[in-house]
Design a protein around this motif. Structure first.
Motif, mmCIF file in Angstrom:
data_model
loop_
_atom_site.group_PDB
_atom_site.id
_atom_site.type_symbol
_atom_site.label_atom_id
_atom_site.label_comp_id
_atom_site.label_asym_id
_atom_site.label_seq_id
_atom_site.Cartn_x
_atom_site.Cartn_y
_atom_site.Cartn_z
ATOM 1 N N UNK A 48 16.260 53.036 -11.502
ATOM 2 C CA UNK A 48 17.174 54.065 -10.231
ATOM 3 C C UNK A 48 18.639 55.087 -11.026
ATOM 4 N N UNK A 49 18.234 55.953 -11.069
ATOM 5 C CA UNK A 49 19.554 56.688 -11.833
ATOM 6 C C UNK A 49 19.788 57.624 -11.053
ATOM 7 N N UNK A 50 21.756 57.357 -10.992
ATOM 8 C CA UNK A 50 22.332 58.207 -10.596
ATOM 9 C C UNK A 50 22.698 59.323 -11.015
ATOM 10 N N UNK A 51 21.974 60.928 -10.630
ATOM 11 C CA UNK A 51 22.474 61.654 -10.811
ATOM 12 C C UNK A 51 20.877 62.361 -12.185
ATOM 13 N N UNK A 52 20.813 63.223 -11.903
ATOM 14 C CA UNK A 52 19.927 63.734 -12.624
ATOM 15 C C UNK A 52 19.105 64.901 -13.451
ATOM 16 N N UNK A 53 20.730 64.444 -14.126
ATOM 17 C CA UNK A 53 21.201 66.016 -15.081
ATOM 18 C C UNK A 53 20.452 65.871 -16.606
ATOM 19 N N UNK A 54 20.876 66.347 -17.759
ATOM 20 C CA UNK A 54 19.293 66.042 -18.496
ATOM 21 C C UNK A 54 20.029 65.126 -19.493
ATOM 22 N N UNK A 55 20.798 64.572 -19.585
ATOM 23 C CA UNK A 55 20.881 62.734 -19.529
ATOM 24 C C UNK A 55 19.376 61.921 -19.002
ATOM 25 N N UNK A 56 19.742 62.255 -18.060
ATOM 26 C CA UNK A 56 19.158 61.280 -17.063
ATOM 27 C C UNK A 56 18.004 61.556 -16.911
ATOM 28 N N UNK A 57 17.322 62.716 -17.338
ATOM 29 C CA UNK A 57 15.915 63.251 -17.840
ATOM 30 C C UNK A 57 15.511 63.295 -18.918
ATOM 31 N N UNK A 58 15.747 62.781 -20.491
ATOM 32 C CA UNK A 58 15.980 62.485 -20.896
ATOM 33 C C UNK A 58 15.702 61.115 -21.144
ATOM 34 N N UNK A 59 15.910 60.361 -20.634
ATOM 35 C CA UNK A 59 15.777 58.967 -20.594
ATOM 36 C C UNK A 59 14.605 58.204 -19.884
#
Length: 272
Positions: A7-18
């Protein structure tokens, strides 16, 4: 990672990359969830990666094995304290936020297994490098999960001491900007020497790319590579001597020390 639920809390650029890296490695979309307060961000992450995205953080983390904290450092305390009542036993907390120590995180989420990471922006192209530090509560399996997570966007390196993350921040976290500054300067200098700006830019960029690839592929260190392309009394030697006469190595050392010091200061400020 084939059975790990993330689960990702926050879906900005770095999360989207991961998330993109994990999907490219074959992790099924059903095993990844994300949450973000922005409706547009949620729609984009759903459309690009086929995962579920929620406005409510508690929905996103329900049943997750790994929870990735990918929010801005300034809001981390508020996010963690709100998340804490909904956390479940055995969940691994992975933070990719700069300047937030493991002690601060555990004071907000409880004495849970925490891995603190310092990735850098080339992760957006899956060419990143990350420093990782694990607390004593992190199991061997969880270390592997964290390593595989960050390896989805580049190289992951474990650290023995958490304070070394300040040095990682100085070297690689902020590092891309140093190379961008050199690219700017070389392009401007080439233009002053009479080249069209576009030509100077292309020459500089391709040279930077080629040099980096040579250094990565080589079985010798950067100092030896430099010596090999520096002919006695030649043009390269003239430039290198000019750099060194201006204190190039000392300038770099001072700059990285300034970055490391600021990293430690931010950890002190943001962790309160």
């Amino acid at each position: 990672m084939s059975k790990t639920r993330i689960a990702f809390i926050g879906a900005g650029n770095m999360a989207a990359s991961l998330i993109g890296g994990l999907r490219a490695q074959g992790l099924d979309a059903s095993q990844i969830r994300a949450s973000d307060p922005g409706a547009e961000t949620r729609s984009r992450i759903q459309a690009e990666h086929g995962i579920e995205a929620f406005e409510d953080n508690a929905q996103a983390i329900d049943g997750a094995d790994v929870i990735v904290l990918a929010v801005k450092p300034q809001v981390m305390k508020t996010v963690c304290q709100a998340l804490q009542p909904n956390l479940q036993d055995g969940q691994l907390i992975v933070s990719i936020a700069a300047g937030i120590t493991c002690a601060s995180l555990q004071s907000w989420v409880g004495a849970r297994p925490v891995v603190r990471c310092m990735p850098n922006t080339p992760a957006l192209l899956r060419q990143g490098v990350s420093g990782l530090y694990a607390t004593a509560e992190v199991s061997g399996e969880q270390r592997l999960q964290a390593e595989q997570l960050l390896s989805a966007v580049g190289t992951a390196l474990w650290l023995e001491q958490e304070q070394q993350l300040d040095a990682v921040t100085a070297v690689s976290g902020s590092g891309p900007a140093y190379f961008f500054l050199l690219i700017e300067a070389m392009t401007a200098a080439g233009e002053k020497l009479g080249l069209p700006r576009e030509t100077a830019s292309q020459l500089t960029l391709q040279t930077a790319l080629g040099a980096a690839r040579m250094a990565v592929a080589s079985d010798v260190d950067a100092a030896e590579l430099r010596r090999r392309v520096t002919s006695p009394a030649g043009t390269t030697e003239a430039a290198i001597k000019s750099f060194q006469a201006s204190g190039f190595e000392a300038i770099v050392e001072q700059a990285l020390q300034a970055a490391a010091t600021r990293s430690a200061e931010l950890a002190e400020q943001l962790g309160k």
